[in-house]
Design an enzyme around this catalytic site. Sequence first.
Site, PDB file in Angstrom:
ATOM      1  CG  ASP A  57      -1.874   1.121   1.301  1.00  0.00           C
ATOM      2  OD1 ASP A  57      -2.752   1.166   0.419  1.00  0.00           O
ATOM      3  OD2 ASP A  57      -1.766   1.960   2.219  1.00  0.00           O
ATOM      4  CD  GLU A 104      -2.356   2.542  -3.340  1.00  0.00           C
ATOM      5  OE1 GLU A 104      -3.543   2.844  -3.513  1.00  0.00           O
ATOM      6  OE2 GLU A 104      -1.793   2.617  -2.219  1.00  0.00           O
TER       7      GLU A 104
END
Length: 617
Positions: A332, A361
């Site tokens: 993330d 990400e």
Amino acid sequence: MKYLNNLLLCLLAGVTFNAYAQAPALKRVDPAFWWAGMKNSKLQVLLYGDNIATATVSVKYPGLVLKKVNKVENTNYLFVDFDIAAAKPGKFDIALTFPNGSKASYAYELKQRNTTNKKLMGVTNKDLIYLIMPDRFSNGDPSNDKVSGMRDQSLSRDSLYTRHGGDIKGVINHLDYLKDLGVTAIWMTPEIENDMKNASYHGYAATDFYKIDPRYGTNDLYKTYVDECHSRGLKVIKDVVPNHCGSEAWFMNDLPFKDWVHQWPKYQQTTYKDQPAMDPYRNDMDWKLQVDGWFVPTMPDMNESNPFVAAYLTQNYIWWIEYAGLDGFRIDTFPYNDLQFMANWMDAVHLEYPQFSIFGEALVNSVVSQAFYTGGATINQKFDTKLSGVTDVAIKEGIYESLNGHFGWMSGVSKLYDVLSQDFIYKDPSKNVIFMDNHDMSRYFSMVGQNFDKYKSGLSILLTTRGIPQVYYGVEILMKNFSNPDGWVREDFQGGWAEDKHNKFTTEGRTASENEAFTFFKTLANYRKNSDALQNGKLMHYVPENGIYVYFRYTNNQTVMVIVNSNDTPQILETGRFNDRLLGFTKAKNVLSGESLNQLNKIKLSATTTVVLELGK
């Protein structure tokens, strides 16, 4: 009087008695156990308890070397360094002796490594990833919908931001559905404990890095989930968040160091800008704000440059791989991490598991920005992140432009062509994860105006071009909505709860249009799962002409021709300029319709369509 009598008896018996000799409670040990035989023989164990730093630490176990006991700012912590290179699997006591003579111990175990974990599959461009928010997918165990003592006691499926009750058991119950659909890998948003007061369902504010959230299940159940996936040939990706934790994390009210998380004189939020990381003209404070600023007030930013934080996080993720037998990580908020830490972390993971897959990400705004964060230092970064691939926003935008854009030099299908023509900038573009939506974005079907032709055309591109395709739960049944607010794109999958009127997991529970979409998706996904060209093939594409974009995926064994007609009118494609790839082929089969084409000189194209043809001789 009773106390005095007991004391007198002890003295007469020659027994030393100290009314204050009770050892402080050992409140936490992280990691609670480890494995013998790791290639990295260093192990750092965190011990937490009241005033535990006053204790002397000792161990006795063959082959185990106690290297150092680290006392830190907070006397409630000790960080104990071991070398386990020569230690065999087994149990031993970590013994603590306090100045008052009291003693405590923790029974530690070095487990035998699971040999099946050495066969980790990794996630590659052969796979199709299905993203699930477990709270919104299926409720397999209503008994854990609320857990006593946790801060968030909400439970209402009528609210966008409360918990709905979905869990790991619910996902296990539908693994056969996913396998039948053509999925080969599952990515769930974080399953670890999020004991936050509000919006705890999304999972990105961890409060215990070593514990599955009890409203989802247990650590044992999570391991069972991985085993159940593997028994069906499904791979498992764990969503990890090294950048930040939840403000209610177990250590936040009693930090080991002041700088365990990044501290500021007053609250500083990240700029949400990725450019300072690569900007040759940057102001260093802009860079510091990017990586050290907090994501939001409820998500403190972990100080990954602190070596104890770095060791804690690195060991935690390796612990989950070994414990559960995972196949990949999705990282993330990758651009907001300390990139040197991430490179070291990547090396540590791959030292133990060379085939393990990791993608980050990186919701950035250009191909160059994406490439900056991928491994290989291919664009003069003077630094290698070691990251295999990123979430490929540029491909997403290129596909949307192909579907919703207009004709022109850099618009429509020409945009997608342009994005792919820049693949030279990556070390390996096939490791990028390509997608149309996720839990933070407006759903794909809404983004194409609920136009079914565009829906089919875009997914046909996604599942046939280069990279690792990822779809968001419900795309196969036309789930829709825009991400304002986010809750609208995180609705429940109908049929996942016993009280649902319609079960979208079944043919009978879906509408006619939903079944048409389901059949389309299943057909193409399962074709991809068995296609040598789409899994392993090279890509060759041609400059788009008149709103038509043509590309080929090919190996020595198979050639697939993909034709994207972005026009809202039917077209006839003359194929002469593709002779270098068509040479030797005289016919084709339409993968989606089953129609046979007995000549390839001219191909009729319906309006707004992507045709997938397997070529034959």
